[in-house]
Design a protein around this motif. Structure first.
Motif, mmCIF file in Angstrom:
data_model
loop_
_atom_site.group_PDB
_atom_site.id
_atom_site.type_symbol
_atom_site.label_atom_id
_atom_site.label_comp_id
_atom_site.label_asym_id
_atom_site.label_seq_id
_atom_site.Cartn_x
_atom_site.Cartn_y
_atom_site.Cartn_z
ATOM 1 N N GLU A 54 -9.631 4.062 -3.193
ATOM 2 C CA GLU A 54 -10.094 5.441 -3.374
ATOM 3 C C GLU A 54 -10.118 6.211 -2.056
ATOM 4 O OE1 GLU A 54 -13.852 4.879 -5.225
ATOM 5 O OE2 GLU A 54 -13.027 4.645 -7.246
ATOM 6 N N LYS A 137 -9.083 5.210 -11.858
ATOM 7 C CA LYS A 137 -10.348 5.238 -12.591
ATOM 8 C C LYS A 137 -10.222 4.528 -13.932
ATOM 9 C CE LYS A 137 -13.926 8.332 -14.372
ATOM 10 N NZ LYS A 137 -14.375 9.746 -14.553
ATOM 11 N N GLU A 138 -9.163 4.833 -14.666
ATOM 12 C CA GLU A 138 -8.970 4.213 -15.983
ATOM 13 C C GLU A 138 -8.744 2.712 -15.860
ATOM 14 O OE1 GLU A 138 -6.232 4.787 -20.009
ATOM 15 O OE2 GLU A 138 -5.828 5.984 -18.214
ATOM 16 N N LYS A 140 -9.706 0.737 -13.386
ATOM 17 C CA LYS A 140 -10.955 0.124 -12.940
ATOM 18 C C LYS A 140 -11.929 -0.034 -14.103
ATOM 19 C CE LYS A 140 -14.888 0.911 -9.843
ATOM 20 N NZ LYS A 140 -15.486 1.836 -8.843
ATOM 21 N N GLU A 141 -12.067 0.988 -14.920
ATOM 22 C CA GLU A 141 -12.996 0.928 -16.054
ATOM 23 C C GLU A 141 -12.578 -0.148 -17.049
ATOM 24 O OE1 GLU A 141 -13.083 4.852 -17.641
ATOM 25 O OE2 GLU A 141 -14.518 5.608 -16.145
#
Length: 230
Positions: A54, A137-138, A140-141
């Protein structure tokens, strides 16, 4: 090697002889607590890895390598504990638990290898950050969700949760394959960049495969325990 084993010290050393003393009673440890410790370490490794992707901070990747060393120590203790339980006849599912903790150790190794690749060359980190800028983000989630479901299934022994973890771990693998195909098929990359990205995706795929192995092993444990109580 002695430093990697919790509770071990070299007590005698000559030119052709080394004696290692074990000062920890593995019988006093709880396998579930050791597994939880491994889970928490791996989750921290993933947190540092994601944070580095990030913000581009290479030092976060150094933390991943330090955590892998601690994971190896806990893994070695967990393996020793399974041998103790086997000797005492303490659990009928030791083969599955050994397979499971080995999958956790493999996940940690793959994360550490990925971190080393990214830390070895800032250009690789920057390249990967660009590739995953809109997908991180997707990804990681999804990764964390599968990971948490796997641990929840192990502690609750709920077959629905275990099945869901297994299914989603396979979806994670498909999602990674889709991203890889899209990224590597796009033009404008040099042969060097292509090779670097291919290596990174190989590391990510390894993490996904070992996580899927862990989820499937938990499902086996849950099913066998369920049958034993029928």
């Amino acid at each position: 090697m002695a430093r990697m084993l919790i509770g071990s010290e070299i007590v005698e050393q000559t030119v052709n002889r080394v004696v290692v003393g074990i000062f920890v009673d593995a019988e006093k440890y709880n396998l579930d607590n050791l597994v939880l410790r491994m889970f928490n370490i791996i989750k921290n490794m993933l947190d540092f890895l994601a944070a580095s992707l990030e913000d581009g901070d290479v030092e976060r990747l150094r933390e991943v390598e330090e955590l892998e060393y601690e994971l190896d120590r806990v893994y070695a203790l967990a393996v020793r504990h399974t041998f103790v339980l086997n000797r005492l006849g303490g659990s009928p599912y030791l083969v599955e638990y050994r397979t499971f903790i080995k999958s956790l150790e493999d996940i940690g190794d793959s994360i550490a290898q990925l971190a080393k690749e990214l830390a070895s060359d800032k250009s690789i980190l920057d390249l990967v950050r660009g590739v995953f800028s809109d997908r991180l983000k997707e990804l990681k989630e999804l990764l964390f969700y599968v990971y948490d479901l796997t641990y929840s299934a192990l502690t609750s022994l709920d077959i629905f949760t275990a099945s869901k973890a297994t299914d989603l771990s396979q979806e994670l693998g498909k999602y990674l394959s889709k991203i890889e195909a899209e990224v590597l098929a796009s033009g404008g990359r040099s042969a060097t960049e292509y090779a670097k990205l291919k290596l990174i995706f190989n590391r990510l795929t390894s993490i996904s495969i070992y996580l899927s192995d862990a989820a499937e092993t938990v499902l086996d444990i849950v099913v066998k325990i369920g049958r034993a109580h029928v």
